[in-house]
Design a protein around this motif. Structure first.
Motif, PDB file in Angstrom:
ATOM      1  N   ARG A   6       0.827  -1.215   0.000  1.00 50.53           N
ATOM      2  CA  ARG A   6       0.000   0.000   0.000  1.00 50.53           C
ATOM      3  C   ARG A   6       0.862   1.266   0.000  1.00 50.53           C
ATOM      4  O   ARG A   6       0.494   2.279  -0.596  1.00 50.53           O
ATOM      5  CB  ARG A   6      -0.964  -0.017   1.183  1.00 50.53           C
ATOM      6  N   ARG A   7       2.022   1.186   0.634  1.00 50.87           N
ATOM      7  CA  ARG A   7       2.939   2.332   0.586  1.00 50.87           C
ATOM      8  C   ARG A   7       3.487   2.527  -0.829  1.00 50.87           C
ATOM      9  O   ARG A   7       3.673   3.662  -1.285  1.00 50.87           O
ATOM     10  CB  ARG A   7       4.074   2.144   1.580  1.00 50.87           C
ATOM     11  N   LEU A   8       3.731   1.425  -1.542  1.00 50.29           N
ATOM     12  CA  LEU A   8       4.172   1.535  -2.936  1.00 50.29           C
ATOM     13  C   LEU A   8       3.041   2.068  -3.817  1.00 50.29           C
ATOM     14  O   LEU A   8       3.291   2.872  -4.728  1.00 50.29           O
ATOM     15  CB  LEU A   8       4.665   0.182  -3.439  1.00 50.29           C
ATOM     16  N   LEU A   9       1.809   1.645  -3.547  1.00 45.89           N
ATOM     17  CA  LEU A   9       0.662   2.201  -4.291  1.00 45.89           C
ATOM     18  C   LEU A   9       0.602   3.719  -4.151  1.00 45.89           C
ATOM     19  O   LEU A   9       0.257   4.424  -5.104  1.00 45.89           O
ATOM     20  CB  LEU A   9      -0.652   1.609  -3.775  1.00 45.89           C
ATOM     21  N   ALA A  10       0.933   4.189  -2.977  1.00 46.41           N
ATOM     22  CA  ALA A  10       0.874   5.633  -2.723  1.00 46.41           C
ATOM     23  C   ALA A  10       1.859   6.416  -3.579  1.00 46.41           C
ATOM     24  O   ALA A  10       1.726   7.641  -3.726  1.00 46.41           O
ATOM     25  CB  ALA A  10       1.127   5.914  -1.242  1.00 46.41           C
ATOM     26  N   LEU A  11       2.845   5.725  -4.172  1.00 50.08           N
ATOM     27  CA  LEU A  11       3.783   6.392  -5.070  1.00 50.08           C
ATOM     28  C   LEU A  11       3.191   6.630  -6.455  1.00 50.08           C
ATOM     29  O   LEU A  11       3.812   7.289  -7.279  1.00 50.08           O
ATOM     30  CB  LEU A  11       5.075   5.572  -5.193  1.00 50.08           C
ATOM     31  N   GLY A  12       1.997   6.055  -6.715  1.00 55.79           N
ATOM     32  CA  GLY A  12       1.301   6.401  -7.947  1.00 55.79           C
ATOM     33  C   GLY A  12       0.975   5.285  -8.903  1.00 55.79           C
ATOM     34  O   GLY A  12       0.281   5.509  -9.894  1.00 55.79           O
ATOM     35  N   CYS A  13       1.462   4.067  -8.655  1.00 53.65           N
ATOM     36  CA  CYS A  13       1.140   2.964  -9.570  1.00 53.65           C
ATOM     37  C   CYS A  13      -0.275   2.450  -9.302  1.00 53.65           C
ATOM     38  O   CYS A  13      -0.887   2.743  -8.273  1.00 53.65           O
ATOM     39  CB  CYS A  13       2.155   1.833  -9.418  1.00 53.65           C
ATOM     40  N   HIS A  14      -0.798   1.647 -10.248  1.00 51.27           N
ATOM     41  CA  HIS A  14      -2.163   1.130 -10.114  1.00 51.27           C
ATOM     42  C   HIS A  14      -2.221  -0.132  -9.262  1.00 51.27           C
ATOM     43  O   HIS A  14      -3.246  -0.394  -8.619  1.00 51.27           O
ATOM     44  CB  HIS A  14      -2.751   0.835 -11.497  1.00 51.27           C
ATOM     45  N   ALA A  15      -1.172  -0.932  -9.265  1.00 53.41           N
ATOM     46  CA  ALA A  15      -1.155  -2.179  -8.507  1.00 53.41           C
ATOM     47  C   ALA A  15       0.292  -2.570  -8.217  1.00 53.41           C
ATOM     48  O   ALA A  15       1.221  -2.121  -8.895  1.00 53.41           O
ATOM     49  CB  ALA A  15      -1.866  -3.288  -9.272  1.00 53.41           C
ATOM     50  N   VAL A  16       0.448  -3.427  -7.217  1.00 46.24           N
ATOM     51  CA  VAL A  16       1.769  -3.923  -6.827  1.00 46.24           C
ATOM     52  C   VAL A  16       1.671  -5.429  -6.647  1.00 46.24           C
ATOM     53  O   VAL A  16       0.726  -5.928  -6.024  1.00 46.24           O
ATOM     54  CB  VAL A  16       2.247  -3.284  -5.499  1.00 46.24           C
ATOM     55  N   LEU A  17       2.633  -6.159  -7.195  1.00 46.80           N
ATOM     56  CA  LEU A  17       2.761  -7.582  -6.941  1.00 46.80           C
ATOM     57  C   LEU A  17       4.069  -7.794  -6.192  1.00 46.80           C
ATOM     58  O   LEU A  17       5.144  -7.670  -6.772  1.00 46.80           O
ATOM     59  CB  LEU A  17       2.762  -8.398  -8.239  1.00 46.80           C
ATOM     60  N   ILE A  18       3.975  -8.081  -4.891  1.00 47.48           N
ATOM     61  CA  ILE A  18       5.174  -8.352  -4.106  1.00 47.48           C
ATOM     62  C   ILE A  18       5.422  -9.853  -4.135  1.00 47.48           C
ATOM     63  O   ILE A  18       4.598 -10.641  -3.678  1.00 47.48           O
ATOM     64  CB  ILE A  18       5.039  -7.835  -2.664  1.00 47.48           C
ATOM     65  N   LYS A  19       6.566 -10.226  -4.688  1.00 47.03           N
ATOM     66  CA  LYS A  19       6.880 -11.635  -4.931  1.00 47.03           C
ATOM     67  C   LYS A  19       7.530 -12.264  -3.699  1.00 47.03           C
ATOM     68  O   LYS A  19       8.401 -11.667  -3.085  1.00 47.03           O
ATOM     69  CB  LYS A  19       7.805 -11.761  -6.144  1.00 47.03           C
ATOM     70  N   GLY A  20       7.089 -13.481  -3.391  1.00 41.83           N
ATOM     71  CA  GLY A  20       7.521 -14.125  -2.161  1.00 41.83           C
ATOM     72  C   GLY A  20       8.618 -15.144  -2.313  1.00 41.83           C
ATOM     73  O   GLY A  20       8.849 -15.946  -1.397  1.00 41.83           O
ATOM     74  N   GLY A  21       9.306 -15.153  -3.438  1.00 44.82           N
ATOM     75  CA  GLY A  21      10.346 -16.153  -3.659  1.00 44.82           C
ATOM     76  C   GLY A  21      11.462 -16.116  -2.634  1.00 44.82           C
ATOM     77  O   GLY A  21      12.105 -17.135  -2.366  1.00 44.82           O
ATOM     78  N   HIS A  22      11.715 -14.938  -2.033  1.00 41.19           N
ATOM     79  CA  HIS A  22      12.764 -14.816  -1.023  1.00 41.19           C
ATOM     80  C   HIS A  22      12.243 -15.118   0.385  1.00 41.19           C
ATOM     81  O   HIS A  22      12.988 -15.009   1.360  1.00 41.19           O
ATOM     82  CB  HIS A  22      13.362 -13.405  -1.036  1.00 41.19           C
ATOM     83  N   GLY A  23      10.969 -15.480   0.481  1.00 43.01           N
ATOM     84  CA  GLY A  23      10.400 -15.786   1.786  1.00 43.01           C
ATOM     85  C   GLY A  23      10.759 -17.187   2.251  1.00 43.01           C
ATOM     86  O   GLY A  23      11.627 -17.858   1.683  1.00 43.01           O
ATOM     87  N   GLU A  24      10.064 -17.637   3.285  1.00 40.61           N
ATOM     88  CA  GLU A  24      10.319 -18.946   3.862  1.00 40.61           C
ATOM     89  C   GLU A  24       9.038 -19.763   3.852  1.00 40.61           C
ATOM     90  O   GLU A  24       7.952 -19.245   3.602  1.00 40.61           O
ATOM     91  CB  GLU A  24      10.846 -18.796   5.298  1.00 40.61           C
ATOM     92  N   GLY A  25       9.182 -21.055   4.128  1.00 37.18           N
ATOM     93  CA  GLY A  25       8.020 -21.928   4.193  1.00 37.18           C
ATOM     94  C   GLY A  25       7.877 -22.795   2.962  1.00 37.18           C
ATOM     95  O   GLY A  25       8.612 -22.649   1.978  1.00 37.18           O
ATOM     96  N   ALA A  26       6.913 -23.703   3.020  1.00 38.81           N
ATOM     97  CA  ALA A  26       6.715 -24.676   1.951  1.00 38.81           C
ATOM     98  C   ALA A  26       6.125 -24.056   0.698  1.00 38.81           C
ATOM     99  O   ALA A  26       6.210 -24.639  -0.387  1.00 38.81           O
ATOM    100  CB  ALA A  26       5.810 -25.806   2.438  1.00 38.81           C
ATOM    101  N   GLU A  27       5.506 -22.876   0.833  1.00 42.55           N
ATOM    102  CA  GLU A  27       4.887 -22.216  -0.312  1.00 42.55           C
ATOM    103  C   GLU A  27       5.556 -20.881  -0.598  1.00 42.55           C
ATOM    104  O   GLU A  27       5.994 -20.187   0.324  1.00 42.55           O
ATOM    105  CB  GLU A  27       3.388 -21.983  -0.070  1.00 42.55           C
TER     106      GLU A  27
END
Length: 266
Positions: A163-184
């Motif tokens: 939502r903070r990135l949306l506030a910079l003016g784009c229409h949508a943001v996809l934050i990718k979780g590949g660097h996260g943890e867990g089975a998914e």
């Protein structure tokens, strides 16, 4: 019959796994005609980046103008833009031509860990390109870097950063979780009204070179074909998951090998 066309504005990867080469492979694999404007040449392989040669801002402009003045481009994907001056001319060209869809992948660090974006260019990215984007596709470290904040560790923190990135003016943001943890591996699509979690099993492979480039290009391909943003993101997520699963069919290089863009065909 109208041929769907997508333009990638990005850097070249001499090893063929990421950048312009990955983008064009992705477009082709998904039935979209690909055009390109090269922002930089890199000397790199599966183990790392050994050199970057920036293309002049004037010639980046010339490439973009040549493509957009002739081809009916349904979507533009922006990848590696190493310098603030390059960002300025890309923003000016896109404001002039007004393509229907813009997918911005804020490439800052290669899979190998090599930094690809000069620190002074980050502010230009925030101010000039993010406001033009239909969707911005940072991974977790890139989202944190764009916001000068810590790495998000929970779903609530990821949504807050979106939502903070949306506030910079784009229409949508996809934050990718590949660097996260867990089975998914969970990606989060955030727009003005909703947050959608998109999960896929995490694949145990070192062959992930070009994953981020290819996902954003797959989204651009979907948009070029007339899909809604949510459809394009869902289809891209499904496609990239299989491309990662198939990556170990290849034996390319001695580091982080490429994903298998053409897994449907061989």
């Amino acid at each position: 019959m109208t041929t769907p066309v997508a333009l990638t504005i990005a850097g070249s990867d001499s090893s063929g796994g990421a950048g312009i080469q990955a983008d064009l492979k992705t477009f082709a694999a998904l039935g979209v005609y690909g055009a390109s404007a090269i922002t930089a040449l890199t000397a790199q392989n599966t183990k790392g980046v050994s050199g970057i040669h920036a293309v002049s801002a004037a010639f980046v402009t010339a490439q973009i103008d040549a493509v957009l003045s002739d081809l009916d481009v349904g979507a533009v994907k922006i990848g590696m833009v190493a310098q603030a001056e390059t960002i300025d001319v890309i923003a000016s060209a896109l404001a002039r031509w007004k393509p229907r869809n813009i997918v911005l992948d804020p490439v800052m660090v290669a899979t190998s860990g090599d930094r690809l974006l000069a620190s002074e260019a980050v502010e230009a990215l925030r101010k000039k390109l993010i406001p033009l984007a239909s969707v911005v596709t940072p991974n977790l470290p890139e989202a944190a870097a764009l916001l000068d904040g810590p790495l998000a560790r929970s779903e609530a923190e990821i949504e807050s950063q979106g939502r903070r990135l949306l506030a910079l003016g784009c229409h949508a943001v996809l934050i990718k979780g590949g660097h996260g943890e867990g089975a998914e591996s969970i990606d989060y699509l955030v727009d003005a009204g909703n947050t959608i979690a998109l999960a896929a099993p995490r694949v145990a492979t070192k062959n992930t070179h070009g994953t981020g480039c290819s996902l954003s290009s797959a989204i651009a391909a979907g948009l070029a074909k007339g899909e809604t943003l949510e459809q394009a993101v869902r289809n891209a997520k499904a496609w990239i998951s299989v491309a990662i699963e198939a990556a170990d069919r290849f034996s390319v290089g001695h580091g982080h090998g490429p994903i298998h863009h053409f897994h449907k065909f061989y």
